[in-house]
Design a protein around this motif. Structure first.
Motif, PDB file in Angstrom:
ATOM      1  N   SER A 144      -7.351   1.468  -3.668  1.00  0.00           N
ATOM      2  CA  SER A 144      -7.642   2.124  -4.950  1.00  0.00           C
ATOM      3  C   SER A 144      -8.506   1.236  -5.841  1.00  0.00           C
ATOM      4  O   SER A 144      -9.349   1.733  -6.594  1.00  0.00           O
ATOM      5  CB  SER A 144      -6.335   2.490  -5.662  1.00  0.00           C
ATOM      6  N   TYR A 166       2.259  -0.977   3.279  1.00  0.00           N
ATOM      7  CA  TYR A 166       1.646   0.315   2.963  1.00  0.00           C
ATOM      8  C   TYR A 166       1.250   0.386   1.485  1.00  0.00           C
ATOM      9  O   TYR A 166       0.148   0.810   1.134  1.00  0.00           O
ATOM     10  CB  TYR A 166       2.622   1.441   3.317  1.00  0.00           C
ATOM     11  N   LYS A 223      -2.560   0.425  -0.042  1.00  0.00           N
ATOM     12  CA  LYS A 223      -2.961   1.566  -0.866  1.00  0.00           C
ATOM     13  C   LYS A 223      -3.507   1.097  -2.219  1.00  0.00           C
ATOM     14  O   LYS A 223      -4.497   1.624  -2.731  1.00  0.00           O
ATOM     15  CB  LYS A 223      -1.760   2.508  -1.077  1.00  0.00           C
TER      16      LYS A 223
END
Length: 768
Positions: free
Chosen positions: A563, A555, A559
């Protein structure tokens, strides 16, 4: 101390410690014999703690629930426990002895033979079925056999025809309340309706007639029926306890403020002074008319005062006021017993600190025992507490005061009980004696056990920290409110005692609820204070072992990659060539992604992200070549191609004796204590200056961009701010020279770097 009478502080010490401290130790501490301590404890009703078994405690709960008295419980235990032990055990477990009242006994006596258990429990809501049966057995009550059909038919006939009186003529053993209950269960209506004349009597008697007066006016009605009808008509029945009739009471209200007490006694001879004053207060009357008092002058204080019992002891002659007589008696008592000489002001003539010293010794060598009751005020206690703690215990700093305990206060005989009999807690004493320190209860070393077992206390402590340091929610998510700060503020038990977390944790939406840690507390606090739902992934520093769970690590990596694309650091058409320069330990550390480095090492036993990224993004088709380690022209490992090119230029073009600093090089590891960060520069050059033996440190900031160009990139903004901190720190090192290399310094064949180097050479006059 042995042989003297026991004083208050000795009794307090014995009361606190007798149950848990050995008698020989108590005797030695108090300076008394063993027998003296035992005898005193017996007189005070103190006994050594006996161990209550689980079976004994269940019996105690059963006995109390049955409404048994303390004596009955003591006999039931066959004197295994004393009354004091039974009372202490009950009070410590919030058990209350519920003695049966006369009203409850009357209900039970009248209802038990004929009512079901459910009806009895409704009429006795505070009693359990077991308690009702036990009490009935004690009162030797027995259940009436079930009503036969013939009995119920006869009961119905009599009730419908003549009401309660008709039933009593046949069943004289029944109570009126039982008859009404039986009639309601049989669905019987009232024997007859109320007449207009009866209703008129009820309505006109609103708060004017007592129930006895109404019974005389309504001879065919019971007391209960009158009350029910009055309640239905919203009419108040006058209480039988009234001292006057309604008419006289109205006259009394008018007379009260217009007459003196003597005149009222004459007007109402059946009332005494107390009854007159009570009636006046009940009806909110204006004060009685005052009698003009005769005045007299006290021969001692020369004050002119009314010659009433309040100011003088009335007798054959009036010479000395009560206040002066009290001072005279005090003066005689303290002089004879302790050798203390009081002035004209009585006990007020001696300073409160001197009174405190008298607790240890008086002029004739005896112990005072306790302060005069008049001096036991909060203001005096504040002065004594501050004096005793700073002079007797010699505590002056905040850290010393936080270690204060109740035991230490007992040892220096500090008064802690006010006139109302309430004992002050240590935190109250500290804040009243030292208000300028504003000590919080959770700061105390000797705080209550399991202090943070309450959500309110946890919230207050965290809120205090947030207010003290002006933390925003962003600061909390950046872990500025961390375990280290909490422990520095003497709140270490907040991060150790997790008993209360079982309640808090279930309210969170954390991704890892089975782990109890400080981050869980912060998630709960943010939810309570800001109404926001956060999880571990929202915090800059994740909990320990969080990344050890593969789903969490996946996760966080996904993420981070998202980004990078969103903020333009990676571009879809050319991202492969940039992956190697970003996904290496040095750059990830600079970007604050330390836990990704730990995770790849934990799950893949390597620091190369090739395999992990391929699992998450299989369509990328990455190969080991994409993450091939960068090697300099002379065989050294580097983290990025940018570093390799710069190293080659400095070494081969500028002929600098430049050296690569590995990330594990402890010699060039620098600690920035102000910002709690560690730095290792990229390169160093020794012996570069002719007139200085300082080494040159070089750090590359290849991802640095001005803030106006990276407003939408949190990753690059964090990198920008860390660059500023690192640059400032390296410039502050007096034992080194330093050059920070930025992207613009690499343009035009490293023109910016060469200029910085030349300026540094000029400052040092010459270059070797």
């Amino acid at each position: 101390m042995g042989g003297d009478r026991w004083v208050v502080f000795e009794e307090d010490y014995l009361r606190v410690n007798y149950l848990t401290v050995d008698i020989d130790i108590l005797a030695k501490t108090l300076g008394r014999t063993r027998n003296s301590v035992i005898l005193k404890a017996n007189r005070m009703g103190l006994t050594k703690t006996k161990i209550w078994s689980e079976e004994d405690f269940e019996k105690l709960v059963h006995f109390i629930d049955c409404g048994m008295s303390i004596e009955e419980i003591e006999n039931a235990f066959e004197n295994k426990f004393t009354k004091q032990q039974i009372i202490s055990k009950a009070h410590s477990n919030s058990l209350t002895f519920k003695a049966w009242s006369k009203k409850e006994d009357d209900i039970l006596i009248s209802e038990y033979p004929y009512s079901s258990m459910s009806d009895l429990k409704q009429k006795l809501p505070k009693r359990s079925e077991l308690a009702i049966k036990s009490r009935a057995n004690k009162l030797q009550l027995k259940k009436q056999l079930s009503w036969t059909t013939e009995q119920e038919e006869e009961f119905s006939f009599l009730y419908i025809k003549n009401g309660i009186k008709g039933v009593l003529s046949k069943f004289p053993h029944m109570k009126k309340g039982t008859i009404v209950s039986k009639a309601q269960r049989l669905g019987l209506s009232s024997p007859r309706n109320w007449s207009t004349e009866e209703l008129t009597i009820i309505l006109e008697s609103d708060n004017k007639k007592t129930i006895n007066e109404l019974l005389q006016l309504l001879p065919n009605r019971t007391k209960n029926s009158i009350f029910l009808k009055a309640n239905e008509l919203e009419v108040s029945v006058r209480k039988s306890t009234h001292l006057l009739t309604y008419e006289l009471e109205q006259k009394f209200i008018l007379d009260y403020p217009e007459h003196t007490m003597d005149e009222m006694l004459g007007l109402y001879p059946n009332l005494n002074e107390q009854q007159i004053l009570r009636l006046g207060k009940e009806h909110d009357c204006e004060p009685l008319k005052k009698e003009r008092a005769i005045e007299a002058k006290c021969v001692v204080c020369q004050n002119t005062l009314p010659t009433t019992n309040e100011f003088f002891k009335l007798g054959k002659s009036i010479r000395t006021c009560r206040s002066c007589m009290s001072i005279k008696e005090q003066t005689r008592t303290y002089k004879e017993r302790f050798g203390i000489i009081l002035g004209l002001g009585g006990v007020d003539s001696i300073d409160i600190i001197q009174w405190y010293e008298y607790l240890f010794t008086t002029p004739n060598g005896k112990n005072l025992g306790r302060l005069p009751l008049k001096l036991c005020t909060e203001e005096n206690f504040k002065k004594i507490w501050r004096y005793a703690i700073t002079k007797k215990l010699k505590y002056s700093t905040r850290s010393e005061l936080l270690c204060l305990s109740q035991q230490e206060l007992l040892e220096i005989r500090v008064p802690s009980k006010n006139k109302e009999g309430r004992y002050y807690k240590v935190i109250e004493i500290l804040n009243m004696a030292f208000p300028e320190l504003q000590i919080q209860p959770w700061e105390l070393t000797h705080k209550e056990s399991n202090y943070f077992d309450n959500k309110g206390k946890v919230y207050d402590a965290l809120d205090w920290l947030v207010s003290k340091y002006n933390f925003t929610i962003e600061d909390i998510l950046k872990n500025k409110l961390n375990r280290t700060l909490v422990q520095e503020e003497s709140l270490h038990t907040l991060t150790v005692d997790y008993q209360y977390l079982s309640d808090l944790i279930n309210e969170q939406s954390s991704r890892l609820t089975e782990i109890y840690n400080f981050t869980d507390i912060l998630i709960w606090y943010i939810s309570e204070k800001y109404g926001l739902t956060k999880s571990y992934s929202d915090f800059k520093q994740k909990p320990k072992k969080y990344m050890n769970i593969k789903d969490n690590a996946n996760y966080e990596l996904r993420k981070f990659v998202d980004s990078l694309f969103e903020q333009g650091i990676l571009k879809k058409r050319s991202f492969k060539k940039d992956l190697r320069s970003i996904f290496n330990p040095t750059v990830l550390s600079e970007l604050g992604q330390y836990q990704l480095i730990t995770a790849v090492s934990y799950h893949y036993n390597t620091v190369v992200f090739y395999e992990w990224l391929n699992e998450l993004f299989p369509d990328w088709n990455l190969t080991p070549k994409d993450f091939k380690q960068i090697i300099s022209f002379d065989g050294f490992k580097l983290d990025s191609q940018l570093e390799a090119d710069f190293y080659s230029f400095a070494k081969q073009t500028l002929n600098l004796d430049i050296n690569i600093i590995g990330r594990n090089n402890q010699q060039y590891k620098f600690e920035n204590t102000k910002d709690d960060e560690n730095y290792i520069p990229d390169f160093y050059v020794e012996g570069i200056f002719e007139h200085s033996d300082k080494s040159l440190l070089i750090e590359l900031f290849g991802m640095y961009k001005p803030l106006q160009d990276i407003r939408n990139s949190q990753v690059l903004r964090d990198y920008h701010h860390k660059t500023s901190r690192k640059n400032k720190f390296f410039h502050s090192l007096s034992e080194f020279e330093y050059i920070g290399v930025f992207p613009q310094d690499l343009e035009n064949n490293y023109e910016g770097f060469k200029n910085k180097l030349n300026n540094l050479e000029a400052d040092n006059h010459s270059v070797s």
